[in-house]
Design an enzyme around this catalytic site. Structure first.
Site, PDB file in Angstrom:
ATOM      1  N   HIS A   1      -0.417   3.647  -0.546  1.00  0.00           N
ATOM      2  CA  HIS A   1       0.138   4.911  -1.035  1.00  0.00           C
ATOM      3  C   HIS A   1       1.631   4.768  -1.307  1.00  0.00           C
ATOM      4  CE1 HIS A   1      -3.275   6.998   1.323  1.00  0.00           C
ATOM      5  NE2 HIS A   1      -3.508   7.227   0.047  1.00  0.00           N
TER       6      HIS A   1
ATOM      7  N   CYS B   1       2.162   9.690   7.457  1.00  0.00           N
ATOM      8  CA  CYS B   1       0.727   9.765   7.181  1.00  0.00           C
ATOM      9  C   CYS B   1       0.006  10.719   8.129  1.00  0.00           C
ATOM     10  CB  CYS B   1       0.089   8.382   7.304  1.00  0.00           C
ATOM     11  SG  CYS B   1       0.655   7.189   6.076  1.00  0.00           S
TER      12      CYS B   1
END
Length: 287
Positions: free
Chosen positions: A185, A279
């Site tokens: 990501h 996250c």
């Protein structure tokens, strides 16, 4: 533990205009069933044999939540569900931009059920939301920068979803950042710390995007080792406070030199699955 809540029926006010203003409300999920069964990213491949000590992961997550609470953040916990091995990474399943809550469209089958747990809780909280149903998109690829949204084009977020996001949020400028194939990501290689500073692992993003970031921010560059140790995946909680891993000593020193207060928190078990502090948090309200 102060401000740790399990709300069911209290409507929440949404507001996230940046990645770094004071964090007032956040959604998390304890890693009760965290396990690497089938590696779905490069970090998990590395730790597949050792796997995850669930007890230690829970202890580390509890300490992280305690620090959030002690800093005035309301913590909303999702109920851990058996079989949802990645549920701790709540950032990926949704994101708030301004006053709009967007539910992600997960690429990996193992993670799709996580969004159902999220939407059930949102409905109980009285939070309205919109969903992305074209392509795939995950919150780890979304960084909010006032009227600009930086979106990672990765193996988890594609053009169809980015186009639909742009249509849903016409008042924002959407800047796409193309990522190297092995990067999960955008927030694994880029995090905004405040108006002036950002962390970046420049080797993993395209040159045009890097130049755009360099024109906007003073960039603190991370090393390959720091990136593997989730160095860029810190969590700003406001007032120039940054939650970071103790392992990344050089990077923490650089942030301190730039004027940040670095709060070091052990997270060694959770990073084995390819994510860290950013996250593990889905901000609902900043300001």
């Amino acid at each position: 533990m102060k401000n740790l809540i399990d709300k069911k029926n209290t409507p929440q006010k949404l507001n996230c205009d940046t990645e770094y203003e004071r964090l007032y409300s956040v959604i998390v999920a304890p890693p009760a069933y965290m396990e690497i069964k089938h590696a779905i990213n490069k970090t998990q491949e590395h730790y597949l044999q050792d796997n995850i000590d669930k007890k230690k992961a829970m202890e580390q997550h509890d300490r992280f939540v305690e620090i959030l609470s002690d800093n005035g953040c309301e913590v909303i916990q999702l109920e851990p569900q058996k079989g949802l091995n990645e549920q701790v990474f709540t950032r990926d399943i949704g994101f708030v931009i301004g006053e709009t809550f967007v539910v992600s469209n997960m690429k990996e089958k193992i993670r799709k059920r996580e969004t159902n747990v999220l939407t059930d809780r949102l409905e109980k909280l009285g939070i309205t939301y919109t969903s992305i149903d074209q392509g795939c998109i995950e919150g780890g690829d979304i960084l909010v920068d006032k009227n600009t949204i930086w979106v990672g084009k990765s193996g988890r977020t594609n053009e169809k979803a980015i186009d639909q996001l742009s249509q849903k949020l016409p008042n924002y400028v959407v800047n796409t950042v193309s990522l190297r194939d092995d990067i999960l990501h955008l927030d694994c290689v880029f995090t905004i710390l405040n108006d002036d500073y950002a962390l970046v692992y420049s080797e993993a993003i395209d040159e045009n995007s890097y130049n755009s970031l360099k024109n906007k921010f003073t960039l603190i560059e991370t090393t390959t080792k720091e990136q593997f140790n989730m160095g860029p995946n810190v969590l700003p909680i406001g007032q120039n406070k940054i939650i970071s891993l103790p392992e990344n000593k050089r990077l923490n020193r650089k942030m301190k030199q730039a004027g940040f207060q670095v709060i070091e928190v052990e997270f060694s078990e959770i990073i084995k699955s390819g994510g860290s502090f950013r996250c593990c948090t889905l901000p609902v309200k900043r300001g």
